[in-house]
Design a protein around this motif. Structure first.
Motif, PDB file in Angstrom:
ATOM      1  N   LEU A 112       0.822  -1.203   0.000  1.00  0.00           N
ATOM      2  CA  LEU A 112       0.000   0.000   0.000  1.00  0.00           C
ATOM      3  C   LEU A 112       0.862   1.262   0.000  1.00  0.00           C
ATOM      4  O   LEU A 112       0.533   2.247  -0.648  1.00  0.00           O
ATOM      5  N   ARG A 113       1.986   1.229   0.742  1.00  0.00           N
ATOM      6  CA  ARG A 113       2.846   2.409   0.882  1.00  0.00           C
ATOM      7  C   ARG A 113       4.285   2.069   0.525  1.00  0.00           C
ATOM      8  O   ARG A 113       4.784   1.023   0.900  1.00  0.00           O
ATOM      9  N   ILE A 114       4.929   3.014  -0.149  1.00  0.00           N
ATOM     10  CA  ILE A 114       6.378   2.978  -0.300  1.00  0.00           C
ATOM     11  C   ILE A 114       6.881   4.257   0.367  1.00  0.00           C
ATOM     12  O   ILE A 114       6.406   5.352   0.045  1.00  0.00           O
ATOM     13  N   GLU A 115       7.809   4.108   1.296  1.00  0.00           N
ATOM     14  CA  GLU A 115       8.318   5.236   2.061  1.00  0.00           C
ATOM     15  C   GLU A 115       9.795   5.464   1.758  1.00  0.00           C
ATOM     16  O   GLU A 115      10.510   4.532   1.385  1.00  0.00           O
ATOM     17  N   LEU A 116      10.245   6.703   1.946  1.00  0.00           N
ATOM     18  CA  LEU A 116      11.656   7.025   1.793  1.00  0.00           C
ATOM     19  C   LEU A 116      11.966   8.299   2.551  1.00  0.00           C
ATOM     20  O   LEU A 116      11.059   9.037   2.952  1.00  0.00           O
ATOM     21  N   THR A 117      13.246   8.537   2.771  1.00  0.00           N
ATOM     22  CA  THR A 117      13.707   9.827   3.285  1.00  0.00           C
ATOM     23  C   THR A 117      14.687  10.386   2.273  1.00  0.00           C
ATOM     24  O   THR A 117      15.416   9.638   1.609  1.00  0.00           O
ATOM     25  N   VAL A 118      14.690  11.698   2.147  1.00  0.00           N
ATOM     26  CA  VAL A 118      15.554  12.375   1.181  1.00  0.00           C
ATOM     27  C   VAL A 118      15.965  13.717   1.780  1.00  0.00           C
ATOM     28  O   VAL A 118      15.150  14.402   2.389  1.00  0.00           O
ATOM     29  N   TYR A 119      17.222  14.076   1.602  1.00  0.00           N
ATOM     30  CA  TYR A 119      17.679  15.371   2.088  1.00  0.00           C
ATOM     31  C   TYR A 119      16.913  16.479   1.378  1.00  0.00           C
ATOM     32  O   TYR A 119      16.647  16.400   0.169  1.00  0.00           O
ATOM     33  N   THR A 120      16.566  17.514   2.116  1.00  0.00           N
ATOM     34  CA  THR A 120      15.729  18.587   1.569  1.00  0.00           C
ATOM     35  C   THR A 120      16.408  19.354   0.444  1.00  0.00           C
ATOM     36  O   THR A 120      15.719  20.000  -0.348  1.00  0.00           O
ATOM     37  N   ASP A 121      17.733  19.271   0.342  1.00  0.00           N
ATOM     38  CA  ASP A 121      18.440  19.995  -0.719  1.00  0.00           C
ATOM     39  C   ASP A 121      18.777  19.116  -1.926  1.00  0.00           C
ATOM     40  O   ASP A 121      19.457  19.561  -2.847  1.00  0.00           O
ATOM     41  N   ASN A 122      18.282  17.890  -1.968  1.00  0.00           N
ATOM     42  CA  ASN A 122      18.564  16.984  -3.078  1.00  0.00           C
ATOM     43  C   ASN A 122      17.477  17.151  -4.146  1.00  0.00           C
ATOM     44  O   ASN A 122      16.567  16.336  -4.276  1.00  0.00           O
ATOM     45  N   VAL A 151       4.911  12.036  -2.269  1.00  0.00           N
ATOM     46  CA  VAL A 151       4.610  13.360  -1.702  1.00  0.00           C
ATOM     47  C   VAL A 151       5.332  13.495  -0.366  1.00  0.00           C
ATOM     48  O   VAL A 151       5.581  12.510   0.333  1.00  0.00           O
ATOM     49  N   ILE A 152       5.631  14.734  -0.024  1.00  0.00           N
ATOM     50  CA  ILE A 152       6.275  15.021   1.265  1.00  0.00           C
ATOM     51  C   ILE A 152       5.233  14.904   2.360  1.00  0.00           C
ATOM     52  O   ILE A 152       4.167  15.522   2.287  1.00  0.00           O
ATOM     53  N   GLU A 153       5.539  14.106   3.376  1.00  0.00           N
ATOM     54  CA  GLU A 153       4.625  13.933   4.505  1.00  0.00           C
ATOM     55  C   GLU A 153       5.131  14.629   5.763  1.00  0.00           C
ATOM     56  O   GLU A 153       4.390  14.775   6.720  1.00  0.00           O
ATOM     57  N   GLY A 154       6.397  15.034   5.772  1.00  0.00           N
ATOM     58  CA  GLY A 154       6.936  15.718   6.946  1.00  0.00           C
ATOM     59  C   GLY A 154       8.400  16.067   6.750  1.00  0.00           C
ATOM     60  O   GLY A 154       9.029  15.636   5.776  1.00  0.00           O
ATOM     61  N   THR A 155       8.926  16.832   7.680  1.00  0.00           N
ATOM     62  CA  THR A 155      10.332  17.234   7.646  1.00  0.00           C
ATOM     63  C   THR A 155      11.008  16.796   8.932  1.00  0.00           C
ATOM     64  O   THR A 155      10.476  17.025  10.021  1.00  0.00           O
ATOM     65  N   PHE A 156      12.159  16.159   8.798  1.00  0.00           N
ATOM     66  CA  PHE A 156      12.996  15.786   9.930  1.00  0.00           C
ATOM     67  C   PHE A 156      14.072  16.852  10.063  1.00  0.00           C
ATOM     68  O   PHE A 156      14.939  16.969   9.204  1.00  0.00           O
ATOM     69  N   ARG A 157      14.045  17.633  11.120  1.00  0.00           N
ATOM     70  CA  ARG A 157      15.052  18.676  11.355  1.00  0.00           C
ATOM     71  C   ARG A 157      16.311  18.026  11.905  1.00  0.00           C
ATOM     72  O   ARG A 157      16.244  17.153  12.762  1.00  0.00           O
ATOM     73  N   GLY A 158      17.464  18.431  11.395  1.00  0.00           N
ATOM     74  CA  GLY A 158      18.729  17.883  11.871  1.00  0.00           C
ATOM     75  C   GLY A 158      18.788  16.375  11.736  1.00  0.00           C
ATOM     76  O   GLY A 158      19.315  15.686  12.597  1.00  0.00           O
ATOM     77  N   TYR A 159      18.286  15.842  10.646  1.00  0.00           N
ATOM     78  CA  TYR A 159      18.114  14.408  10.454  1.00  0.00           C
ATOM     79  C   TYR A 159      19.421  13.631  10.467  1.00  0.00           C
ATOM     80  O   TYR A 159      19.510  12.574  11.070  1.00  0.00           O
ATOM     81  N   ALA A 160      20.445  14.138   9.783  1.00  0.00           N
ATOM     82  CA  ALA A 160      21.690  13.374   9.657  1.00  0.00           C
ATOM     83  C   ALA A 160      22.883  14.319   9.594  1.00  0.00           C
ATOM     84  O   ALA A 160      22.768  15.460   9.159  1.00  0.00           O
ATOM     85  N   LEU A 161      24.017  13.795  10.021  1.00  0.00           N
ATOM     86  CA  LEU A 161      25.272  14.527   9.909  1.00  0.00           C
ATOM     87  C   LEU A 161      25.849  14.260   8.525  1.00  0.00           C
ATOM     88  O   LEU A 161      26.044  13.116   8.128  1.00  0.00           O
ATOM     89  N   ARG A 162      26.087  15.320   7.764  1.00  0.00           N
ATOM     90  CA  ARG A 162      26.652  15.214   6.419  1.00  0.00           C
ATOM     91  C   ARG A 162      27.762  16.244   6.287  1.00  0.00           C
ATOM     92  O   ARG A 162      27.509  17.433   6.393  1.00  0.00           O
ATOM     93  N   ASP A 163      28.957  15.756   6.086  1.00  0.00           N
ATOM     94  CA  ASP A 163      30.108  16.628   5.863  1.00  0.00           C
ATOM     95  C   ASP A 163      30.251  17.676   6.973  1.00  0.00           C
ATOM     96  O   ASP A 163      30.489  18.848   6.712  1.00  0.00           O
ATOM     97  N   GLY A 164      30.072  17.236   8.210  1.00  0.00           N
ATOM     98  CA  GLY A 164      30.279  18.108   9.358  1.00  0.00           C
ATOM     99  C   GLY A 164      29.117  19.007   9.736  1.00  0.00           C
ATOM    100  O   GLY A 164      29.244  19.829  10.650  1.00  0.00           O
ATOM    101  N   ARG A 165      27.984  18.865   9.076  1.00  0.00           N
ATOM    102  CA  ARG A 165      26.811  19.695   9.385  1.00  0.00           C
ATOM    103  C   ARG A 165      25.568  18.805   9.461  1.00  0.00           C
ATOM    104  O   ARG A 165      25.429  17.856   8.697  1.00  0.00           O
ATOM    105  N   TYR A 166      24.663  19.175  10.367  1.00  0.00           N
ATOM    106  CA  TYR A 166      23.384  18.476  10.417  1.00  0.00           C
ATOM    107  C   TYR A 166      22.482  19.026   9.326  1.00  0.00           C
ATOM    108  O   TYR A 166      22.395  20.235   9.125  1.00  0.00           O
ATOM    109  N   VAL A 167      21.839  18.120   8.601  1.00  0.00           N
ATOM    110  CA  VAL A 167      20.963  18.511   7.497  1.00  0.00           C
ATOM    111  C   VAL A 167      19.565  17.941   7.711  1.00  0.00           C
ATOM    112  O   VAL A 167      19.382  16.925   8.379  1.00  0.00           O
ATOM    113  N   ASP A 168      18.607  18.628   7.138  1.00  0.00           N
ATOM    114  CA  ASP A 168      17.214  18.214   7.227  1.00  0.00           C
ATOM    115  C   ASP A 168      16.888  17.206   6.131  1.00  0.00           C
ATOM    116  O   ASP A 168      17.559  17.153   5.091  1.00  0.00           O
ATOM    117  N   ALA A 169      15.844  16.444   6.365  1.00  0.00           N
ATOM    118  CA  ALA A 169      15.366  15.490   5.369  1.00  0.00           C
ATOM    119  C   ALA A 169      13.844  15.498   5.361  1.00  0.00           C
ATOM    120  O   ALA A 169      13.202  15.840   6.368  1.00  0.00           O
TER     121      ALA A 169
END
Length: 179
Positions: free
Chosen positions: A118-128, A141-159
């Protein structure tokens, strides 16, 4: 240019390590630098083991593996068995050449027509932006935003949390009794 989609095998480990080891690729994924062929061989062997419900796919462009994708259950919980998690990567040199679309089409077809997810889910960085455009093309479709989701190249990024619902969920055809 011929794109072939097939089930991945442990023999694809070297190609996966090459693709996932490219900074232009792993920066958009939850992968870490310094990937290793043996790590990928083990992961692929586990996901290809008999009885596993994972779907690991490889994309070949003119005979060379240039992309990977996979579907796996979101959770072992029975009440979440209708949902799958999607992951995808495309080698730098193959980006923008239809490889991502071919992989997405294969995964959506498999989920919709063969296992009735019924559902396929994924996470993607907001700047991709490229990935977001690809996912939207396939009905995510976007269902929500994870703030500070992952550390990437020394910075926390949203997804973003994104999902796609089956466009025409399976149902039993109605029958009429002969009277």
């Amino acid at each position: 240019m011929t794109i072939t989609i097939r089930r991945a095998t442990p023999n694809d480990a070297a190609a996966y390590a090459r693709i996932m080891g490219d900074p232009a690729v792993f920066g958009g994924l939850m992968q870490l630098p310094y990937t290793d062929e043996e790590v990928w061989r083990t992961r692929l062997a586990e996901s290809c083991a008999p009885g596993k419900s994972d779907l690991p796919l490889a994309a070949e462009l003119n005979g060379e593996v240039v992309g990977s994708a996979g579907l796996r259950p979101v959770s072992p919980a029975l009440r979440r068995r209708h949902a799958l998690m999607l992951g995808i990567s495309v080698a730098r040199e193959a980006q923008g050449r239809g490889v991502g679309s071919a992989l997405m089409a294969a995964m959506c077809d498999y989920a919709d027509r063969w296992i009735g997810a019924l559902r396929i889910e994924l996470t993607v960085y907001t700047d991709n932006e490229a990935a977001l455009a690809l996912y939207r093309k396939f009905g995510f479709v976007i269902e929500g935003t994870f703030r500070g989701y992952a550390l990437r190249d020394g910075r926390y990024v949203d997804a973003y949390a994104m999902a796609r619902l089956h466009p025409d969920p399976p149902r039993i055809a109605s029958t009429t009794a002969a009277g």
